[in-house]
Design a protein around this motif. Sequence first.
Motif, PDB file in Angstrom:
ATOM      1  N   GLU A 156       0.814  -1.219   0.000  1.00 51.44           N
ATOM      2  CA  GLU A 156       0.000   0.000   0.000  1.00 51.44           C
ATOM      3  C   GLU A 156       0.848   1.270   0.000  1.00 51.44           C
ATOM      4  OE1 GLU A 156      -3.040  -0.095   2.966  1.00 51.44           O
ATOM      5  OE2 GLU A 156      -3.777  -2.040   2.311  1.00 51.44           O
ATOM      6  N   ARG A 157       1.915   1.246  -0.758  1.00 53.65           N
ATOM      7  CA  ARG A 157       2.742   2.427  -0.933  1.00 53.65           C
ATOM      8  C   ARG A 157       2.877   2.695  -2.425  1.00 53.65           C
ATOM      9  NH1 ARG A 157       1.115   2.601   3.222  1.00 53.65           N
ATOM     10  NH2 ARG A 157       2.161   2.705   5.221  1.00 53.65           N
ATOM     11  N   GLY A 204      14.340  10.404   7.197  1.00 52.23           N
ATOM     12  CA  GLY A 204      12.902  10.280   6.965  1.00 52.23           C
ATOM     13  C   GLY A 204      12.406  11.350   6.024  1.00 52.23           C
ATOM     14  N   GLY A 205      11.582  10.970   5.157  1.00 53.70           N
ATOM     15  CA  GLY A 205      11.046  11.872   4.153  1.00 53.70           C
ATOM     16  C   GLY A 205      10.797  11.080   2.893  1.00 53.70           C
ATOM     17  N   PRO A 206       9.611  11.140   2.354  1.00 53.36           N
ATOM     18  CA  PRO A 206       9.280  10.344   1.172  1.00 53.36           C
ATOM     19  C   PRO A 206      10.238  10.610   0.010  1.00 53.36           C
ATOM     20  CG  PRO A 206       7.313  11.335   2.095  1.00 53.36           C
ATOM     21  CD  PRO A 206       8.474  11.928   2.826  1.00 53.36           C
ATOM     22  N   LYS A 255       3.372   8.957   1.819  1.00 53.03           N
ATOM     23  CA  LYS A 255       2.765  10.127   2.470  1.00 53.03           C
ATOM     24  C   LYS A 255       1.251  10.170   2.344  1.00 53.03           C
ATOM     25  CE  LYS A 255       4.289  13.210  -1.153  1.00 53.03           C
ATOM     26  NZ  LYS A 255       5.254  14.259  -1.408  1.00 53.03           N
ATOM     27  N   ARG A 256       0.697   9.497   1.360  1.00 55.73           N
ATOM     28  CA  ARG A 256      -0.770   9.450   1.247  1.00 55.73           C
ATOM     29  C   ARG A 256      -1.387   8.669   2.408  1.00 55.73           C
ATOM     30  NH1 ARG A 256       1.653   9.885  -3.389  1.00 55.73           N
ATOM     31  NH2 ARG A 256       0.768  11.076  -5.099  1.00 55.73           N
ATOM     32  N   TRP A 257      -0.555   7.922   3.118  1.00 60.60           N
ATOM     33  CA  TRP A 257      -0.990   7.149   4.276  1.00 60.60           C
ATOM     34  C   TRP A 257      -0.341   7.688   5.558  1.00 60.60           C
ATOM     35  CZ3 TRP A 257       0.357   5.302  -0.466  1.00 60.60           C
ATOM     36  CH2 TRP A 257      -0.639   4.647  -1.181  1.00 60.60           C
ATOM     37  N   ASP A 258       0.109   8.939   5.519  1.00 63.27           N
ATOM     38  CA  ASP A 258       0.786   9.582   6.650  1.00 63.27           C
ATOM     39  C   ASP A 258       2.031   8.822   7.099  1.00 63.27           C
ATOM     40  OD1 ASP A 258      -1.061  11.696   6.786  1.00 63.27           O
ATOM     41  OD2 ASP A 258      -2.435  10.474   7.980  1.00 63.27           O
TER      42      ASP A 258
END
Length: 151
Positions: free
Chosen positions: A22-23, A73-75, A45-48
């Motif tokens: 789910e990413r 950390g950071g998409p 990030k769409r899933w926080d």
Amino acid sequence: LLHVTHDSGKSWELISGDLARERWFSRVVASRWTDGLVYAAQNGKRWDDLAAYLWRSEDDGESWRNIAEGIPGGPINVVAEDPKNSDVVYVGTDLGVYVSLDRGESWEALTAGLPTTYVHDLIVHPRDDVLVIATHGRGMWAMDARPIQDP
């Protein structure tokens, strides 16, 4: 989900079984240098989920290795190989640009006056050796890639 075809789209094989569920896949890059080498960046990030997801496969996606260690950390929004040095890989994240001189074994922040900002895209111009970085709200950046290509 991520799939691969080896027969011009007649059949497809699922290759994302071991990757984060789910990413969203933000970028998939087949190596210009090595057959079977693939980089895949995922974004949660769409899933926080603000973790960095970056994978490398050396067998066309049959198995994957996490190479995100060392990227804060950071998409991850984009991954790109250097057109002149097969060991150099760039990633653009929500926090800026990171570069690896060893195909993702280790990472360094690429600062050189760049702001800490969301990087949408990046490319190294193959003729002029200019790294072009597209950001969100901070414009476009261009820098000489030769010191990175030949460390």
